[in-house]
Design an enzyme around this catalytic site. Structure first.
Site, mmCIF file in Angstrom:
data_model
loop_
_atom_site.group_PDB
_atom_site.id
_atom_site.type_symbol
_atom_site.label_atom_id
_atom_site.label_comp_id
_atom_site.label_asym_id
_atom_site.label_seq_id
_atom_site.Cartn_x
_atom_site.Cartn_y
_atom_site.Cartn_z
ATOM 1 C CE1 TYR A 57 -3.019 -3.070 0.351
ATOM 2 C CE2 TYR A 57 -3.500 -2.587 2.696
ATOM 3 C CZ TYR A 57 -3.536 -3.453 1.450
ATOM 4 O OH TYR A 57 -4.434 -4.476 1.788
ATOM 5 C CE1 TYR A 220 -10.181 -7.271 -1.132
ATOM 6 C CE2 TYR A 220 -9.346 -9.197 0.348
ATOM 7 C CZ TYR A 220 -9.574 -8.786 -0.899
ATOM 8 O OH TYR A 220 -9.163 -9.344 -2.260
#
Length: 330
Positions: A57, A220
């Site tokens: 990320y 998620y």
């Protein structure tokens, strides 16, 4: 906030967990450092104790921002969840399985899946440094890697647990056969998988398996990257380099909008936002341990955290589910 035990571990995680993909910036149209740190602080201030991130990320930026945000906080009251297994800097030296080309400032960056023992150890040390901690509460394999035997990966996780560098081991994006293979070598605490009102495939086999074997499920993309907030049917716009420009195309916009319109009165009657109603429904589904919710600023983070203040009766959950079935109807 509600706190839930992850699998058969002693980890108590917040039902709404801060998902830190978007603050990494890559694939999300950039980020603002000040706002990102404020989002983490707002989450903690509103009862969220669990933060989920990954080296990929922002190519390390998400972990660095979290490390900065929690530097002055009580580490013992925060659960850090991160991952391993995506390599982008060429250090894999030709090893691993090609995944896709990520983009940074208009430059294509090849990403490989690599879950070898050597790479796990390397990535963990890098994550510890970026996060400013000496242990990870839950270390998760990010994506399956066909070039590395499952038992090699799982044995490495066992070693890290015995060394005290991680408290528990999990996987992400594993299907049922891989879960059963991994179970021969280690005791997995969890599987982090994509799950939302519009994506319920895990209910068929993964949820029953997880419940039977006391394995946590970390959901998620419960808001489908913002689609289920309803704002993209109003006046919100995406930047050109935002991956959601293509991602949203897999759904029927008309059906999703009709569904959101049908449950909006319920949200309004509860003085809740659509996103809070969607998140709360998700936390109440069988087998779902915690739900990840991303936020780019303090206001979004506060709203997500306050989701658990919303109480839904059984008939209200049933109403939402019945309206949702219309999305799947031909």
């Amino acid at each position: 906030m509600e706190y839930r035990t992850l699998g058969d571990t002693d980890l108590q995680l917040s039902a709404i967990t801060y998902g830190a993909f978007a603050i990494g910036g890559n694939m999300w149209g950039g980020n603002e450092t000040k706002d990102s740190i404020a989002a983490v602080h707002a989450s903690l201030d509103n009862g969220v104790t669990t933060i989920d991130t990954a080296p990929f990320y922002g190519f390390g930026l998400s972990e660095e921002l979290i490390g900065a945000a929690i530097k002055s906080k009580d580490r013992g009251k925060i659960q850090l969840l991160t991952k391993f297994g995506l390599v982008w800097d060429g250090s894999n030296q030709g090893k691993g399985e090609y995944f896709f080309d990520a983009s940074e400032n208009g430059r294509a960056i090849p990403v490989y899946k690599l879950t070898s023992k050597a790479n796990i150890i390397k990535e963990l040390e890098e994550s510890l440094k970026r996060l400013g901690t000496d242990y990870i509460d839950l270390l998760q394999l990010h994506w399956p890697d066909a070039t590395t035997p499952v038992d090699e990966t799982m044995e490495a996780l066992n070693t890290l647990i015995s060394q005290g560098k991680i408290r528990a081991a999990g996987v992400s994006n594993y299907d049922l056969p891989l879960m059963k293979t991994a179970a021969k070598t280690t005791r997995l605490a969890s599987n982090q998988v994509s799950y939302s009102m519009l994506n319920r495939g895990i209910e068929k086999d993964m949820v029953p398996y997880a419940i039977e074997n006391n394995i946590g499920i970390i959901a998620y993309s419960p808001l489908e990257r913002g689609l289920l907030t309803g704002k993209y049917f109003r006046d919100a716009a995406l930047k050109a380099d935002d991956h959601r420009n293509g991602y949203f195309g897999q759904f029927s916009a008309d059906k999703v909008k009709a569904f959101l319109d049908s449950i909006t009165p319920l949200a309004e009657s509860k003085n809740a936002s659509l996103s809070q109603l969607v998140l709360r429904w998700t936390t109440l589904q069988p087998g779902i341990t915690i739900v990840l919710a991303g936020a780019r600023n303090a206001a979004q983070a506060t709203q997500n955290a306050q989701t658990m203040n919303l109480q839904l009766k059984a008939d209200e959950v049933g109403f939402i589910s019945r309206e949702l079935e219309k999305v799947y109807a031909e």
